[in-house]
Design a protein around this motif. Structure first.
Motif, PDB file in Angstrom:
ATOM      1  N   GLU A 177      31.593 -27.973 -24.094  1.00 51.01           N
ATOM      2  CA  GLU A 177      31.470 -29.725 -24.928  1.00 51.01           C
ATOM      3  C   GLU A 177      30.783 -30.192 -24.333  1.00 51.01           C
ATOM      4  OE1 GLU A 177      34.607 -30.798 -27.179  1.00 51.01           O
ATOM      5  OE2 GLU A 177      35.284 -29.420 -27.240  1.00 51.01           O
ATOM      6  N   LYS A 178      30.139 -30.943 -25.448  1.00 47.99           N
ATOM      7  CA  LYS A 178      28.886 -32.264 -24.878  1.00 47.99           C
ATOM      8  C   LYS A 178      29.456 -32.931 -24.837  1.00 47.99           C
ATOM      9  CE  LYS A 178      24.786 -29.333 -26.812  1.00 47.99           C
ATOM     10  NZ  LYS A 178      24.317 -28.949 -25.180  1.00 47.99           N
ATOM     11  N   THR A 179      28.925 -34.257 -24.008  1.00 49.64           N
ATOM     12  CA  THR A 179      29.392 -35.816 -24.493  1.00 49.64           C
ATOM     13  C   THR A 179      29.023 -36.447 -25.856  1.00 49.64           C
ATOM     14  OG1 THR A 179      27.776 -37.034 -22.690  1.00 49.64           O
ATOM     15  CG2 THR A 179      29.166 -35.847 -21.562  1.00 49.64           C
ATOM     16  N   VAL A 180      28.940 -37.595 -26.169  1.00 47.13           N
ATOM     17  CA  VAL A 180      28.658 -38.438 -27.205  1.00 47.13           C
ATOM     18  C   VAL A 180      27.242 -38.638 -26.662  1.00 47.13           C
ATOM     19  CG1 VAL A 180      29.106 -40.338 -28.244  1.00 47.13           C
ATOM     20  CG2 VAL A 180      31.396 -38.548 -27.438  1.00 47.13           C
ATOM     21  N   GLU A 210      24.734 -36.746 -25.374  1.00 48.74           N
ATOM     22  CA  GLU A 210      24.359 -35.672 -25.100  1.00 48.74           C
ATOM     23  C   GLU A 210      24.352 -35.686 -27.052  1.00 48.74           C
ATOM     24  OE1 GLU A 210      25.120 -33.395 -20.780  1.00 48.74           O
ATOM     25  OE2 GLU A 210      26.482 -33.026 -22.572  1.00 48.74           O
ATOM     26  N   SER A 211      25.290 -35.614 -27.836  1.00 47.24           N
ATOM     27  CA  SER A 211      25.150 -35.080 -28.963  1.00 47.24           C
ATOM     28  C   SER A 211      23.976 -36.105 -29.600  1.00 47.24           C
ATOM     29  CB  SER A 211      26.413 -35.152 -29.797  1.00 47.24           C
ATOM     30  OG  SER A 211      27.364 -34.166 -29.012  1.00 47.24           O
ATOM     31  N   LEU A 257      20.755 -35.133 -29.709  1.00 49.21           N
ATOM     32  CA  LEU A 257      20.290 -33.542 -29.822  1.00 49.21           C
ATOM     33  C   LEU A 257      19.545 -33.883 -31.063  1.00 49.21           C
ATOM     34  CD1 LEU A 257      23.242 -31.125 -28.790  1.00 49.21           C
ATOM     35  CD2 LEU A 257      20.899 -30.923 -28.558  1.00 49.21           C
TER      36      LEU A 257
END
Length: 107
Positions: A88-91, A93-94, A97
């Motif tokens: 899962e990506k961190t907040v 990283e999200s 995106l």
């Protein structure tokens, strides 16, 4: 008589598709493997049982189709999990995106 032949044909097609699916999942699944022999023995035994005992119409074929659906779904699930694994990506990283920036934290 023609109806019985048609039912037999669809049952054989279902078994062939099950065998093809099992070959995709397990490379060691061959006509020499114990699983293959078990499957074909069950198919032959079911033909005799269906004639001798009055099972519900198409019961064994329905079970075979249900099993086919299960193994196809399981294979597809495994393929999707392999394709999209990566954690899962961190907040942060999200947010990056989608082109957003999180406010700075003040400790």
């Amino acid at each position: 008589m023609a109806e019985a032949a048609r039912k037999g044909l669809t049952a054989v097609n279902t078994i062939k598709t099950i065998i093809a699916e099992l070959k995709k999942v397990d490379k060691s699944f061959t006509p020499a493997s114990a699983q293959y022999k078990f499957l074909t023995e069950q198919m032959r035994a079911d033909q005799v049982t269906t004639r001798r005992y009055s099972k519900a119409e198409n019961e064994s074929e329905s079970v075979a189709k249900l099993y086919l659906s299960y193994i196809q779904g399981t294979r597809r699930l495994n393929e999707l999990q392999d394709r999209y694994k990566g954690g899962e990506k961190t907040v942060e990283e999200s947010a990056k995106l989608v082109g957003l920036k999180l406010p700075e934290r003040k400790y």
